[in-house]
Every structure is written in C-alpha cells, then in structure tokens.
Design an enzyme around this catalytic site. Sequence first.
Site, mmCIF file in Angstrom:
data_model
loop_
_atom_site.group_PDB
_atom_site.id
_atom_site.type_symbol
_atom_site.label_atom_id
_atom_site.label_comp_id
_atom_site.label_asym_id
_atom_site.label_seq_id
_atom_site.Cartn_x
_atom_site.Cartn_y
_atom_site.Cartn_z
ATOM 1 N N TRP A 269 47.349 0.581 0.607
ATOM 2 C CA TRP A 269 48.711 -0.189 -0.075
ATOM 3 C C TRP A 269 48.373 -1.534 -0.676
ATOM 4 O O TRP A 269 47.800 -2.114 -0.284
ATOM 5 C CB TRP A 269 49.620 -0.174 0.983
ATOM 6 C CG TRP A 269 50.349 0.926 1.601
ATOM 7 C CD1 TRP A 269 50.059 2.145 1.449
ATOM 8 C CD2 TRP A 269 51.167 1.170 2.770
ATOM 9 N NE1 TRP A 269 50.508 3.366 1.903
ATOM 10 C CE2 TRP A 269 51.257 2.393 2.803
ATOM 11 C CE3 TRP A 269 52.199 0.190 3.163
ATOM 12 C CZ2 TRP A 269 52.574 2.941 3.822
ATOM 13 C CZ3 TRP A 269 53.257 0.852 4.215
ATOM 14 C CH2 TRP A 269 53.226 2.098 4.282
ATOM 15 N N GLU B 203 73.598 -3.977 4.912
ATOM 16 C CA GLU B 203 73.810 -3.223 6.150
ATOM 17 C C GLU B 203 73.631 -4.326 7.465
ATOM 18 O O GLU B 203 73.809 -3.922 8.478
ATOM 19 C CB GLU B 203 72.618 -2.227 6.282
ATOM 20 C CG GLU B 203 72.931 -0.942 5.399
ATOM 21 C CD GLU B 203 72.248 -1.167 3.992
ATOM 22 O OE1 GLU B 203 72.149 -2.150 3.709
ATOM 23 O OE2 GLU B 203 72.118 -0.081 3.379
ATOM 24 N N THR C 213 76.709 -0.798 -0.870
ATOM 25 C CA THR C 213 75.393 -1.093 -1.407
ATOM 26 C C THR C 213 75.065 -0.541 -2.714
ATOM 27 O O THR C 213 75.712 0.615 -3.111
ATOM 28 C CB THR C 213 74.019 -0.503 -0.380
ATOM 29 O OG1 THR C 213 74.114 0.753 -0.545
ATOM 30 C CG2 THR C 213 74.019 -1.047 0.890
ATOM 31 N N LYS D 7 50.497 3.044 -3.836
ATOM 32 C CA LYS D 7 49.501 3.615 -3.145
ATOM 33 C C LYS D 7 48.214 3.710 -3.931
ATOM 34 O O LYS D 7 48.236 4.775 -4.666
ATOM 35 C CB LYS D 7 50.089 4.698 -2.344
ATOM 36 C CG LYS D 7 51.240 4.530 -1.351
ATOM 37 C CD LYS D 7 51.880 5.735 -0.765
ATOM 38 C CE LYS D 7 53.035 5.242 0.200
ATOM 39 N NZ LYS D 7 54.274 5.423 -0.908
#
Length: 546
Positions: free
Chosen positions: A448, A334, A189, A443
């Site tokens: 959020w 993944e 990654t 935030k």
Amino acid sequence: MQGLMQDWPLLTTRFLTHADINHPTREIVSMLPEKAEKLGQFRYTNADMAQRARQCGQALEKLGVKLGDRIGTLAWNSHRHVEIWYAASGVGGVTHTLNPRLFPEQLIYIMNHAEDKLLFLDITFVPLIEKLAEHLNSIEHFVIMVGADDMPETSLPNVLCYEDLLAGEDGSYEWPELDENAASGLCYTSGTTGNPKGVLYSHRSNYLHTMGALSGDTLGITSKTTILPVVPMFHANAWGIPYATAGSGAKLVLNGPHHEPDILHDLIIQEQVTVTAAVPTIWMGMLQYLESTGKDMGKLKVVTIGGAACPRSMIDTFQRKYGVRVNHAWGMTETSPLGTIGSENAYIENFSEEEKLDIQCKQGRSIIGAEICIKDDDGNIIPRDGETSGRLMIRGPWVAKTYFKQDEENMLDTEGWFDTGDVACIGPSGYMHITDRAKDVIKSGGEWISSIDLENAAVSHPNVTEAAVIGVYHPKWDERPMMAVTVADGASITTEEMHAHLTGQVAKWWLPDDVVIVDEIPHTATGKISKKDLREQFTEYKLPTY
Ligand code: ADP
C-alpha cells in the site's frame, strides 16, 4: 442497584440557557449574508440570542412544528442560523442543515428524503431554491432569513420573512423537557458513492459531544476564548462549536458567506479571534495571503485543522512563523464529528520541536467519550504498534449506529464498532495516523502507498500550492501513483524535481510515476480533494511507465 441521581435530560437548549444565565453579556458577532459590504456586521449578546431563539421557537410552534418534524436550513454561519438551529431542535423538531455546495439533484434528493417541513434560507440561496421548488415535495413554507426591508421579489410559494416571524412573538417561552434520545439534528454525508446518507443526531449525542469538545485538551475553548468557526454549520454542525461557545461563554464570531482570506483575516484581527477551525484548503489560502501581504495573525493562538489531512509544512509555518498552534483533528459526519485531536498536552510537553511536529502530523488521540481501534479485514483488533495499519473503527455515544430511514440496517460490528472507511495505524501512546480512505489507497504490487503522505510531502515544495495523488492502472504493479499538482503563479515543477524533493521523505518505491500540472484540483462540497472527480478527469490517461 441503580444510582440515585436525577434524570435531567441532556438537551441542546441547556447550552443556550446556560449562556443566557451565566454569560449574558458575552458577544456574538455575525457577518450578514444580505449585506454586500465587507464587514457588514451584526453584534449582540448571548442574552439576545437566547431571547430571539425562544421567539423563533414560539413561531415554529405556530407554524405547526411537531415532535420529530424536520426543519431544513440552507444558510451560512450567521446569528440567525444559530437561532433557528437551537429553536428547531429546542421545540422538539430536527434541525436539518443543508450543504448549498451540493449538486441541485442531491439537494432535491436530500430535502425530499428528509421530508423537510419548513426551509429556512439565506437570501443568497433564493435563486437556487426557486429553480428547485417544484421538485420539493414536503416543504410548507420557505422562510427567508432577512428583515422585511431586505425581502427579495421571489417566485417561491408560501414565503415568510424571518424577522417578521420573530417580531410576532414575545419570547416568554420555556423549552419543553424532551426525551434526551429524541432526534435533534440531521446532516447528510456528501455521498461520494451512492446517494447521500442522513446522520441523525440526538440531543444526548450532541450534548455529550459538546462536553467532549469542551474538555481541556480538545479545542481549547474557555470563557476567555473568541472563536471563529470558519467551518460551516452545514458541515457536521460546524464541529459542534456553536454549542461549545454557549456552553463555555466563549465569544462567537460568524463569517456569513465570506471565506476569502482577506475578509477572514480582517475579522480575526478586528474581533481579536483567539481560536479558529476549518479544513486545510481554507488555511492554504490564508497562508498564501499572509505571505503576500506580510501580515500577522494578531491574537490568534490556536487553529484546529481537520476534515482532511493537514500537511506538515502547514503546521510548521503556522507555528514557527505566525506563533499559532495547530490542533490536527479527525472526524466525520457520522461521529458528530470530533473523534480524535492532537492538541498541546502533557505527553508531548518535553518533546523537541521536530518531535512535536512529527506527532502533530498524526490525527491525534481519541477525545474522552470516543474510543478507536484498528481492525484487520477479518475483524481482529490490530496491536497499537504505530506501524501496522488497518481499518479505523470508532465507538461512543456520539457515533452513528445507523443512517436515517435505514433503521433495519445495523452498521456496527458485533462489538459495536463503526467502520469509518479510513485506513490508519495507532501508536502505543494512542496517537492515530490516517494513511488514506480505504477507497483511495494505492495498491502497488500488493503493497500500500499512502496518497495522503505523498500529497503532504509534495506541498512542502515551494512551487507547489496543492497536490493530489491517485492510483492509475499499471500492467506490472496493478496500480502506480500519479500526482496532479497546482503550482504558484509563474512557477513549474517536473517529475524529476518532485522526485528529488520527495526522496528521503517517502520510500523510494512510493515516488509517483508521473507529476502532472493542472489548473485546478477538484474539491468536494465539504472542501476536500475530490479523488472521484480527479479519477474521472484522468480516465483516458496512461502512465509514462505503462
Ligand atoms: P464528506 O465525505 O462528506 O466530506 P465527512 O466530513 O464526514 O464527509 O468526511 C469524513 C472523512 O474525512 C473521514 O472519514 C476521513 O477520510 C476524512 N478526514 C477527516 N479528518 C481528517 C484528517 N485530519 N486527516 C485525514 N483525513 C481526514
């Protein structure tokens, strides 16, 4: 009591053999990295590919490749890359696809960490590897993927020519019956934080992932399909497409080093491509190209878009204007990478066009073989109400349980879920919607704000070509959104104009405190917006509302 069925290891070479036996004349068309001319192409069949992959396997054995040896590839999507990809894992080695867009130090780190024994590279990357060669500790031979006539002068030691290697073999070779749990592929990654991490696929995981990719509602691939995976093989195995084409008999079209919209378009028209796949940035360029030339998309029916969120305006334009269905997919290295997809399906059949668009903006439902859920910070599963968001978790036979050389670290929670690092919600019908990567969420006053939703709403403004939103420090609210945009030639946009455009699309308190026009938005090695680089670019920046 055990079942009484055969043990037939699930190996990646099964796909190649299947294509050889059942679809021997189906074509593979490849643009050649060593040929500069636009459509300098090579064309052969599945039978040819299977033969040459076996020759390549024989050559690898002669070069001393043993079980578990890592074979690096630094190459664009091409027929030779697919051959070595099958051959390296087919003989029992591990195909390690390297992303040439990584920084040189990252490439050195990855090749040394993987302990690559051989490196197969396109001619394009010879100058790059010449500069790095003295730091590469494990590579015994550098194999340049060209014919003898195209071999370059090079300072690389122990250089071999790919076509010469193959010419020395007759292809009378049987793929060994390996353990299906043996490692078959390795992909790092990009490591937005810390060092890159290696995801080590097995034959079994790749096999099962391919079956998931081939199920009816996933990528839309059958033997009648002609598919151009623009997504590179070094980006999570080109989303498994070269396995899926061999497993289904679809025609495979490979674009070599070319990602320019005009060349991709020529290829789509010339080869009558029906399905294609890539990250949104590629399609952004394509839509601009279509707009400026007035061209259409020929026989193209489906485009799978994933790797980053696909804006509603992009889905709408592809479908309404060009008659191309968009499958919005989510996944990660993944997860091999396919996790969820939103394709045409029975559930949305009777939806209105607007309702269909609404649901297509979500990242889809988990494909058979993978399960997803959302958990809160205490590890409790959040109900599938379509509203409450939390950490997106995934489990299944093609999801990583740990990273390469970190075997002792169990990455999974007690119920076997892998934490994706994404924040999402899931609706009662199973549709998942990503709000953000956990580290990119803004935030503001304890609530959020989704940077992705803001970006996607912003790019539907005709003057805006790309948008990226980051949270910037604010003394009262902790963080407030700042939007960086690129604009079309000669166009402009003010913060007020953007507010007017976003009003009604997002909550009022989400409106960015500032809109800044930039020349370019930074991208990662896999073509996504790099929030990390953008944040660095704006470290000194203060919001006008500060
Ligand atoms: P890299 O970080 O190297 O690009 P990956 O390709 O594995 O690595 O990136 C996976 C991440 O990409 C996911 O965790 C998610 O944040 C993002 N992603 C992938 N597909 C989508 C999508 N359709 N919508 C939003 N984000 C996505």
